[in-house]
Write a protein that holds these residues in place. Sequence first.
Motif, mmCIF file in Angstrom:
data_model
loop_
_atom_site.group_PDB
_atom_site.id
_atom_site.type_symbol
_atom_site.label_atom_id
_atom_site.label_comp_id
_atom_site.label_asym_id
_atom_site.label_seq_id
_atom_site.Cartn_x
_atom_site.Cartn_y
_atom_site.Cartn_z
ATOM 1 N N ARG A 197 0.850 -1.196 0.000
ATOM 2 C CA ARG A 197 0.000 0.000 0.000
ATOM 3 C C ARG A 197 0.886 1.246 0.000
ATOM 4 N N ILE A 198 1.456 1.528 -1.156
ATOM 5 C CA ILE A 198 2.430 2.605 -1.261
ATOM 6 C C ILE A 198 1.778 3.979 -1.349
ATOM 7 N N LEU A 199 0.623 4.078 -2.003
ATOM 8 C CA LEU A 199 -0.008 5.396 -2.206
ATOM 9 C C LEU A 199 -0.404 6.083 -0.903
ATOM 10 N N PRO A 200 -1.002 5.373 0.077
ATOM 11 C CA PRO A 200 -1.314 6.057 1.347
ATOM 12 C C PRO A 200 -0.071 6.633 2.027
ATOM 13 N N ALA A 201 1.048 5.920 1.944
ATOM 14 C CA ALA A 201 2.284 6.426 2.558
ATOM 15 C C ALA A 201 2.782 7.667 1.831
ATOM 16 N N LEU A 202 2.719 7.665 0.509
ATOM 17 C CA LEU A 202 3.162 8.826 -0.256
ATOM 18 C C LEU A 202 2.278 10.039 0.014
ATOM 19 N N ARG A 203 0.993 9.807 0.252
ATOM 20 C CA ARG A 203 0.085 10.927 0.512
ATOM 21 C C ARG A 203 0.377 11.609 1.846
ATOM 22 N N ARG A 204 1.123 10.935 2.732
ATOM 23 C CA ARG A 204 1.422 11.539 4.025
ATOM 24 C C ARG A 204 2.520 12.606 3.928
ATOM 25 N N GLU A 205 3.349 12.553 2.893
ATOM 26 C CA GLU A 205 4.493 13.467 2.826
ATOM 27 C C GLU A 205 4.648 14.126 1.450
ATOM 28 N N PRO A 206 3.566 14.591 0.820
ATOM 29 C CA PRO A 206 3.721 15.120 -0.546
ATOM 30 C C PRO A 206 4.527 16.412 -0.622
ATOM 31 N N ALA A 207 4.288 17.348 0.297
ATOM 32 C CA ALA A 207 4.965 18.648 0.220
ATOM 33 C C ALA A 207 6.453 18.509 0.519
ATOM 34 N N ILE A 208 6.779 17.874 1.644
ATOM 35 C CA ILE A 208 8.184 17.709 2.008
ATOM 36 C C ILE A 208 8.881 16.798 1.005
ATOM 37 N N GLY A 209 8.219 15.731 0.572
ATOM 38 C CA GLY A 209 8.813 14.814 -0.388
ATOM 39 C C GLY A 209 9.138 15.487 -1.706
ATOM 40 N N THR A 210 8.236 16.348 -2.184
ATOM 41 C CA THR A 210 8.475 17.050 -3.439
ATOM 42 C C THR A 210 9.641 18.018 -3.317
ATOM 43 N N LYS A 211 9.667 18.788 -2.229
ATOM 44 C CA LYS A 211 10.762 19.738 -2.023
ATOM 45 C C LYS A 211 12.102 18.998 -1.907
ATOM 46 N N ALA A 212 12.115 17.924 -1.123
ATOM 47 C CA ALA A 212 13.348 17.165 -0.960
ATOM 48 C C ALA A 212 13.785 16.549 -2.286
ATOM 49 N N GLY A 213 12.814 16.077 -3.082
ATOM 50 C CA GLY A 213 13.143 15.461 -4.359
ATOM 51 C C GLY A 213 13.762 16.437 -5.336
ATOM 52 N N VAL A 214 13.209 17.639 -5.431
ATOM 53 C CA VAL A 214 13.764 18.659 -6.330
ATOM 54 C C VAL A 214 15.153 19.082 -5.853
ATOM 55 N N LEU A 215 15.294 19.290 -4.546
ATOM 56 C CA LEU A 215 16.598 19.673 -4.008
ATOM 57 C C LEU A 215 17.632 18.565 -4.194
ATOM 58 N N ALA A 216 17.204 17.315 -4.093
ATOM 59 C CA ALA A 216 18.123 16.206 -4.300
ATOM 60 C C ALA A 216 18.661 16.204 -5.728
ATOM 61 N N LEU A 217 17.809 16.528 -6.691
ATOM 62 C CA LEU A 217 18.270 16.636 -8.080
ATOM 63 C C LEU A 217 19.278 17.774 -8.226
ATOM 64 N N VAL A 218 18.947 18.920 -7.642
ATOM 65 C CA VAL A 218 19.846 20.077 -7.716
ATOM 66 C C VAL A 218 21.163 19.766 -7.019
ATOM 67 N N SER A 219 21.116 18.900 -6.011
ATOM 68 C CA SER A 219 22.312 18.519 -5.273
ATOM 69 C C SER A 219 23.171 17.523 -6.038
ATOM 70 N N PHE A 220 22.549 16.456 -6.537
ATOM 71 C CA PHE A 220 23.376 15.336 -6.982
ATOM 72 C C PHE A 220 23.738 15.364 -8.457
ATOM 73 N N VAL A 221 22.905 15.938 -9.307
ATOM 74 C CA VAL A 221 23.269 16.013 -10.727
ATOM 75 C C VAL A 221 24.555 16.829 -10.921
ATOM 76 N N PRO A 222 24.694 18.017 -10.309
ATOM 77 C CA PRO A 222 25.978 18.724 -10.425
ATOM 78 C C PRO A 222 27.152 17.918 -9.872
ATOM 79 N N ALA A 223 26.921 17.169 -8.789
ATOM 80 C CA ALA A 223 27.997 16.365 -8.215
ATOM 81 C C ALA A 223 28.467 15.296 -9.198
#
Length: 282
Positions: A197-223
Motif C-alpha cells: 500500500r504505497i499510495l497512502p504512505a506517499l500521501r502523508r508526505e507530498p509537500a516535504i517529499g516534493t521539495k526534498a526530491g527537487v533539491l536532491a536533483l539540484v544537489s546530486f546532478v551537479p555532483a
Amino acid sequence: MLTGAPLGIALALVSAVATAFAHAYLKVGEDKLAVQAWIRLIGLTAFLPLAVHFGTPPAALMPWIVGAALVHATYQWALIHSYRLSDFSIAYPLARGTAPLFTLLFGVIVLRDRPAMEVVAGVAILCAGILTLVRHGSISRRGALVAAATGLLTTAYSIIDAKGVREAESALHFIAWFYVADGFTMPALLAMRDGGRILPALRREPAIGTKAGVLALVSFVPALFAFRLAPVGAVAALRETSVLIGLVLGGAMLKEALDMRRAIGALLILAGGAMVALWTAS
C-alpha cells in the motif's frame, strides 16, 4: 567561462548548498522512507525520457549503474536510521563528513586521481573540523556507528558514481540510467514495509517529499558532472562544506542548539574546503 577542474569545483559547491537543504527536509519528514521514495520517484520522472532517448546503455556500463543504485539504496536506508537516532546537526556532519579522506584515498587507488598535497591537507583540516563537531556532540554509541557506516557508504557510492560517469561516452547517459535504476529502490522498500500500500504512505508526505526530491536533483546532478571533471576526493570534500549550512538549518528549521564548539568545527570545515577548492582549481 569555467571548464575542466574549476567547473567541477563550482558544481561541487552548488551541490553542497542543495545537499544541506535536501537533508534538512528529510530530517523534518515524519515518514522518512516515504520522503526517500518521493526523492527517487522525482528523479525517475525527470530522467526517464532522457534514458529512453539514449537507449539501452552499453554492457560495460551496466555494472556501474546497477552497483550505484544498490549502494545508494543501502546508504539511504542507513541515513534514515541515522536521523532517527541522533540530532541532525550531529548525525549530518558525522554521516557526511567521515567520507572525504576515504574517498580521497580510494580515488587515488581506484581512479588514479592525483590530488596535490595542499588538497590532501585541506581534506585533513575539513575532517578535523568534523571530529570537533562529533567529539563534543550528544550522540549515542549506536547513533555514532550508524552515522559512521553512512559515511563509509558515501565513499563507496562516490567512487562507483565517479567511475561510471567517467566510463560513459556521455555523462548524461550514465546519469539518466542511474536515476532510472535508482528510482525503484526506495519505493520498493516502502511497498514492502506497508504491504504493497504505497499510495497512502506517499500521501502523508507530498509537500516535504516534493521539495526534498527537487533539491536532491539540484544537489546530486551537479555532483555527478563534477566527478567527471575533478578528482573525486576533492569533489567529495567540497560537498561536505554543506555541514556549515546543515548546522545553521539544524538551528533554524529543527530548533537544535548550536554551541561555540560546533561553530569552530564548522569553520575548520569551511577553511579546509577553501584550500581544496583553491588548489584543485589552480
